[in-house]
Design a protein around this motif. Structure first.
Motif, PDB file in Angstrom:
ATOM      1  N   GLU A   1       5.413   9.740  -5.046  1.00  0.00           N
ATOM      2  CA  GLU A   1       5.837   9.436  -6.424  1.00  0.00           C
ATOM      3  C   GLU A   1       7.106   8.611  -6.484  1.00  0.00           C
ATOM      4  O   GLU A   1       7.244   7.736  -7.343  1.00  0.00           O
ATOM      5  N   ALA A   2       8.053   8.890  -5.588  1.00  0.00           N
ATOM      6  CA  ALA A   2       9.315   8.133  -5.615  1.00  0.00           C
ATOM      7  C   ALA A   2       9.031   6.650  -5.391  1.00  0.00           C
ATOM      8  O   ALA A   2       9.559   5.783  -6.107  1.00  0.00           O
TER       9      ALA A   2
ATOM     10  N   SER B   1       0.861  -1.185   0.000  1.00  0.00           N
ATOM     11  CA  SER B   1       0.000   0.000   0.000  1.00  0.00           C
ATOM     12  C   SER B   1       0.894   1.230   0.000  1.00  0.00           C
ATOM     13  O   SER B   1       1.892   1.267   0.725  1.00  0.00           O
ATOM     14  N   VAL B   2       0.514   2.232  -0.796  1.00  0.00           N
ATOM     15  CA  VAL B   2       1.353   3.430  -0.907  1.00  0.00           C
ATOM     16  C   VAL B   2       0.440   4.655  -1.014  1.00  0.00           C
ATOM     17  O   VAL B   2      -0.626   4.596  -1.638  1.00  0.00           O
TER      18      VAL B   2
ATOM     19  N   ASP C   1      -5.892   8.675   1.102  1.00  0.00           N
ATOM     20  CA  ASP C   1      -6.135   7.477   0.302  1.00  0.00           C
ATOM     21  C   ASP C   1      -4.897   6.579   0.304  1.00  0.00           C
ATOM     22  O   ASP C   1      -3.774   7.046   0.558  1.00  0.00           O
ATOM     23  N   LEU C   2      -5.114   5.329  -0.032  1.00  0.00           N
ATOM     24  CA  LEU C   2      -4.010   4.394  -0.265  1.00  0.00           C
ATOM     25  C   LEU C   2      -4.183   3.759  -1.633  1.00  0.00           C
ATOM     26  O   LEU C   2      -5.296   3.397  -2.020  1.00  0.00           O
ATOM     27  N   ILE C   3      -3.091   3.621  -2.365  1.00  0.00           N
ATOM     28  CA  ILE C   3      -3.090   2.858  -3.614  1.00  0.00           C
ATOM     29  C   ILE C   3      -2.546   1.465  -3.300  1.00  0.00           C
ATOM     30  O   ILE C   3      -1.518   1.331  -2.621  1.00  0.00           O
ATOM     31  N   GLU C   4      -3.263   0.463  -3.770  1.00  0.00           N
ATOM     32  CA  GLU C   4      -2.820  -0.922  -3.591  1.00  0.00           C
ATOM     33  C   GLU C   4      -2.069  -1.341  -4.843  1.00  0.00           C
ATOM     34  O   GLU C   4      -2.537  -1.124  -5.970  1.00  0.00           O
ATOM     35  N   MET C   5      -0.896  -1.945  -4.652  1.00  0.00           N
ATOM     36  CA  MET C   5      -0.105  -2.422  -5.796  1.00  0.00           C
ATOM     37  C   MET C   5       0.256  -3.892  -5.581  1.00  0.00           C
ATOM     38  O   MET C   5       0.338  -4.361  -4.444  1.00  0.00           O
ATOM     39  N   GLY C   6       0.459  -4.593  -6.693  1.00  0.00           N
ATOM     40  CA  GLY C   6       0.786  -6.011  -6.583  1.00  0.00           C
ATOM     41  C   GLY C   6       1.712  -6.461  -7.688  1.00  0.00           C
ATOM     42  O   GLY C   6       1.771  -5.861  -8.773  1.00  0.00           O
TER      43      GLY C   6
ATOM     44  N   ALA D   1       1.944  -3.468 -10.326  1.00  0.00           N
ATOM     45  CA  ALA D   1       0.835  -2.788 -11.000  1.00  0.00           C
ATOM     46  C   ALA D   1      -0.140  -2.250  -9.962  1.00  0.00           C
ATOM     47  O   ALA D   1      -0.299  -2.832  -8.880  1.00  0.00           O
ATOM     48  N   GLU D   2      -0.791  -1.148 -10.321  1.00  0.00           N
ATOM     49  CA  GLU D   2      -1.798  -0.585  -9.417  1.00  0.00           C
ATOM     50  C   GLU D   2      -3.074  -1.407  -9.531  1.00  0.00           C
ATOM     51  O   GLU D   2      -3.549  -1.680 -10.632  1.00  0.00           O
ATOM     52  N   GLU D   3      -3.596  -1.828  -8.402  1.00  0.00           N
ATOM     53  CA  GLU D   3      -4.751  -2.744  -8.395  1.00  0.00           C
ATOM     54  C   GLU D   3      -5.993  -2.113  -7.799  1.00  0.00           C
ATOM     55  O   GLU D   3      -7.072  -2.696  -7.865  1.00  0.00           O
TER      56      GLU D   3
END
Ligand SMILES: CC(C)(COP(=O)(O)OP(=O)(O)OC[C@H]1O[C@@H](n2cnc3c(N)ncnc32)[C@H](O)[C@@H]1OP(=O)(O)O)[C@@H](O)C(=O)NCCC(=O)NCCS
Length: 158
Positions: free
Chosen positions: A120-121, A114-115, A150-155, A132-134
């Motif tokens: 951006e870094a 989670s980011v 917010d959180l972006i989930e990546m996998g 990838a962003e999920e």
């Protein structure tokens, strides 16, 4: 900087306090990780899950860490940070590469993380390794000042 020698190895007992201090310093930035001050350094050092942590060392000092929390369902969730003075020199990349290798060796099929959207870094670093962003969790993290981030989930499939 070219020529910086970075060593990545599993964390062990001598790393407890350096790990906790690094965590507290990054929390003080109130920007990249969810944790915010105050951090109880002694408690965090005592409770640090060494078995799930890799450290990055420069001249014998801990300058970065990544941990992989296995879920029991085949995926592992990662978290990481690099000391401010050491950013932009490839330490984060070395840690992500090591975490991916560790995940594969451990038989995981996927790494997730989670980011924060403004980070951006970190997002570029993860994309560079194929994450990838999920999805996006809206207003997930309540900050000490009351803001909801917010959180972006990546996998990454391993
Ligand atoms: C995110 C973080 C771990 C990156 O570590 P780092 O050691 O600086 O990473 P690297 O030097 O290996 O750079 C990796 C990539 O990130 C990107 N990057 C690094 N610094 C950047 C910056 N200031 N702006 C934009 N992209 C950047 C680049 O794409 C870079 O790849 P490249 O050098 O091949 O182009 C580090 O900034 C950090 O610890 N931040 C605070 C804690 C945090 O946010 N942790 C992640 C929580 S999800």
């Amino acid at each position: 900087m070219e020529g910086d020698r970075i060593e990545i190895r599993p964390a062990d007992e001598r790393d407890r306090r350096p790990l906790a201090h690094l965590f507290a310093a990054v929390a003080e930035e109130r920007d990249g990780i969810a944790a915010e001050p105050p951090i109880d350094v002694e408690k965090r050092a005592a409770n640090w899950d060494l078995d799930r942590t890799l450290v990055a060392l420069a001249a014998g000092e801990v300058v970065g860490l990544v941990f992989v929390i296995e879920s029991g369902f085949g995926f592992g969730e990662i978290g990481m940070m690099v000391a401010r003075d050491w950013r932009g020199r490839g330490v984060g990349s070395a840690l992500v590469a090591a975490a991916i290798g560790w995940g594969r060796e451990s038989g995981l099929h996927k790494l997730t993380l989670s980011v924060f959207p403004h980070n951006e870094a970190a997002i570029r670093l993860y994309r560079k390794f194929g994450f990838a962003e999920e999805g996006r969790r809206e207003k997930q993290i309540r900050r000490a000042n009351g803001e909801l981030w917010d959180l972006i989930e990546m996998g990454l499939q391993l």
